[in-house]
Design a protein around this motif. Sequence first.
Motif, PDB file in Angstrom:
ATOM      1  N   ASP A 192     -27.278 -10.751   2.398  1.00 31.63           N
ATOM      2  CA  ASP A 192     -28.515  -9.983   2.285  1.00 31.63           C
ATOM      3  C   ASP A 192     -29.624 -10.944   1.865  1.00 31.63           C
ATOM      4  OD1 ASP A 192     -30.651  -8.358   1.615  1.00 31.63           O
ATOM      5  OD2 ASP A 192     -29.530  -7.136   0.179  1.00 31.63           O
ATOM      6  N   PRO A 193     -30.632 -11.141   2.712  1.00 35.56           N
ATOM      7  CA  PRO A 193     -31.677 -12.115   2.371  1.00 35.56           C
ATOM      8  C   PRO A 193     -32.418 -11.798   1.079  1.00 35.56           C
ATOM      9  CG  PRO A 193     -32.162 -11.036   4.474  1.00 35.56           C
ATOM     10  CD  PRO A 193     -30.839 -10.533   4.008  1.00 35.56           C
ATOM     11  N   THR A 194     -32.523 -10.530   0.707  1.00 35.99           N
ATOM     12  CA  THR A 194     -33.263 -10.181  -0.513  1.00 35.99           C
ATOM     13  C   THR A 194     -32.558 -10.660  -1.774  1.00 35.99           C
ATOM     14  OG1 THR A 194     -32.259  -7.977  -0.649  1.00 35.99           O
ATOM     15  CG2 THR A 194     -34.324  -8.174   0.593  1.00 35.99           C
ATOM     16  N   GLU A 195     -31.285 -11.016  -1.672  1.00 35.22           N
ATOM     17  CA  GLU A 195     -30.569 -11.563  -2.822  1.00 35.22           C
ATOM     18  C   GLU A 195     -30.908 -13.030  -3.054  1.00 35.22           C
ATOM     19  OE1 GLU A 195     -26.386 -10.768  -2.961  1.00 35.22           O
ATOM     20  OE2 GLU A 195     -26.650  -8.760  -2.113  1.00 35.22           O
ATOM     21  N   PHE A 196     -31.503 -13.667  -2.051  1.00 32.26           N
ATOM     22  CA  PHE A 196     -31.776 -15.101  -2.124  1.00 32.26           C
ATOM     23  C   PHE A 196     -33.247 -15.456  -1.930  1.00 32.26           C
ATOM     24  CE2 PHE A 196     -27.438 -14.482  -0.777  1.00 32.26           C
ATOM     25  CZ  PHE A 196     -26.730 -15.410  -1.510  1.00 32.26           C
ATOM     26  N   TRP A 197     -34.005 -14.588  -1.249  1.00 34.13           N
ATOM     27  CA  TRP A 197     -35.369 -14.904  -0.853  1.00 34.13           C
ATOM     28  C   TRP A 197     -36.304 -13.759  -1.191  1.00 34.13           C
ATOM     29  CZ3 TRP A 197     -35.760 -19.765   0.871  1.00 34.13           C
ATOM     30  CH2 TRP A 197     -34.627 -20.366   1.422  1.00 34.13           C
ATOM     31  N   GLU A 198     -37.554 -14.081  -1.451  1.00 31.12           N
ATOM     32  CA  GLU A 198     -38.592 -13.059  -1.559  1.00 31.12           C
ATOM     33  C   GLU A 198     -39.760 -13.486  -0.684  1.00 31.12           C
ATOM     34  OE1 GLU A 198     -41.295 -13.670  -5.345  1.00 31.12           O
ATOM     35  OE2 GLU A 198     -39.174 -13.677  -5.928  1.00 31.12           O
ATOM     36  N   GLU A 199     -40.363 -12.531  -0.006  1.00 33.24           N
ATOM     37  CA  GLU A 199     -41.497 -12.837   0.867  1.00 33.24           C
ATOM     38  C   GLU A 199     -42.726 -13.164   0.037  1.00 33.24           C
ATOM     39  OE1 GLU A 199     -42.328 -10.323   4.236  1.00 33.24           O
ATOM     40  OE2 GLU A 199     -40.265  -9.555   4.168  1.00 33.24           O
ATOM     41  N   VAL A 200     -43.505 -14.100   0.539  1.00 29.23           N
ATOM     42  CA  VAL A 200     -44.762 -14.488  -0.099  1.00 29.23           C
ATOM     43  C   VAL A 200     -45.879 -14.150   0.882  1.00 29.23           C
ATOM     44  CG1 VAL A 200     -46.123 -16.407  -1.000  1.00 29.23           C
ATOM     45  CG2 VAL A 200     -43.646 -16.355  -1.361  1.00 29.23           C
ATOM     46  N   HIS A 201     -46.853 -13.381   0.423  1.00 28.48           N
ATOM     47  CA  HIS A 201     -47.986 -12.979   1.265  1.00 28.48           C
ATOM     48  C   HIS A 201     -49.282 -13.494   0.640  1.00 28.48           C
ATOM     49  CE1 HIS A 201     -45.537 -10.215   3.684  1.00 28.48           C
ATOM     50  NE2 HIS A 201     -44.896  -9.976   2.559  1.00 28.48           N
ATOM     51  N   THR A 202     -50.298 -13.644   1.472  1.00 30.85           N
ATOM     52  CA  THR A 202     -51.598 -14.088   0.980  1.00 30.85           C
ATOM     53  C   THR A 202     -52.700 -13.239   1.607  1.00 30.85           C
ATOM     54  OG1 THR A 202     -53.127 -15.945   0.786  1.00 30.85           O
ATOM     55  CG2 THR A 202     -51.799 -15.858   2.774  1.00 30.85           C
ATOM     56  N   ARG A 203     -53.761 -13.062   0.866  1.00 26.75           N
ATOM     57  CA  ARG A 203     -54.942 -12.371   1.395  1.00 26.75           C
ATOM     58  C   ARG A 203     -56.094 -13.337   1.618  1.00 26.75           C
ATOM     59  NH1 ARG A 203     -54.073  -7.772  -2.781  1.00 26.75           N
ATOM     60  NH2 ARG A 203     -52.711  -6.411  -1.591  1.00 26.75           N
ATOM     61  N   ASP A 204     -56.014 -14.498   1.005  1.00 26.49           N
ATOM     62  CA  ASP A 204     -57.143 -15.421   1.060  1.00 26.49           C
ATOM     63  C   ASP A 204     -56.829 -16.745   1.764  1.00 26.49           C
ATOM     64  OD1 ASP A 204     -55.469 -16.409  -0.877  1.00 26.49           O
ATOM     65  OD2 ASP A 204     -56.910 -16.251  -2.512  1.00 26.49           O
ATOM     66  N   GLY A 205     -55.742 -16.807   2.539  1.00 24.67           N
ATOM     67  CA  GLY A 205     -55.473 -17.977   3.358  1.00 24.67           C
ATOM     68  C   GLY A 205     -54.797 -19.148   2.673  1.00 24.67           C
ATOM     69  N   HIS A 206     -54.298 -18.938   1.461  1.00 17.88           N
ATOM     70  CA  HIS A 206     -53.534 -20.007   0.823  1.00 17.88           C
ATOM     71  C   HIS A 206     -52.437 -19.418  -0.050  1.00 17.88           C
ATOM     72  CE1 HIS A 206     -56.294 -19.281  -2.610  1.00 17.88           C
ATOM     73  NE2 HIS A 206     -55.272 -19.694  -3.331  1.00 17.88           N
ATOM     74  N   ILE A 207     -51.432 -20.232  -0.302  1.00 22.78           N
ATOM     75  CA  ILE A 207     -50.385 -19.857  -1.251  1.00 22.78           C
ATOM     76  C   ILE A 207     -50.245 -20.992  -2.254  1.00 22.78           C
ATOM     77  CG2 ILE A 207     -49.108 -18.347   0.321  1.00 22.78           C
ATOM     78  CD1 ILE A 207     -47.113 -20.613   0.773  1.00 22.78           C
ATOM     79  N   ILE A 208     -49.749 -20.653  -3.410  1.00 23.94           N
ATOM     80  CA  ILE A 208     -49.497 -21.666  -4.435  1.00 23.94           C
ATOM     81  C   ILE A 208     -47.983 -21.818  -4.545  1.00 23.94           C
ATOM     82  CG2 ILE A 208     -49.743 -22.287  -6.858  1.00 23.94           C
ATOM     83  CD1 ILE A 208     -52.331 -20.581  -6.865  1.00 23.94           C
TER      84      ILE A 208
END
Length: 137
Positions: free
Chosen positions: A5-21
């Motif tokens: 199950d991917p949710t046991e290992f990964w979480e999605e990262v979303h952005t609203r302003d065109g960058h991620i940290i």
Amino acid sequence: IGHYDPTEFWEEVHTRDGHIILDPGAFYILVSRESVCIPPDYAAEMAPYLAMVGEFRVHYAGFFDPGFGFDAAGGTGSRGVLEVRCHEAPFVLEHGQIVGRLIYERMGQRPDQMYGAGIASNYQGQGLKLSKHFATP
């Protein structure tokens, strides 16, 4: 295959302003903005775009087989999936930022089989996709 199950290992990262940290030590799966095409007579390796960027590594899964993304091998539109990690300090990654470059190496001879549909390659024509070991949500 298709077990975890991917949710046991990964979480999605979303952005609203065109960058991620990127957090130090965290591991990210990102997809290239551009399609990649490796001709049958070549292989390629992902290398850092600038070594001076600091403790940021984009090329953990950096080998591209002959025929990856090649039209005749069913790969039109294949994008590279990048395994990314930064160290020591947070790293701001802008959408479209150049983070790596492909170094092409000519093969000693053309392979009998190319990476692609003909040998049931897993990542030909891919977008953002986890390995085959994870179940599709």
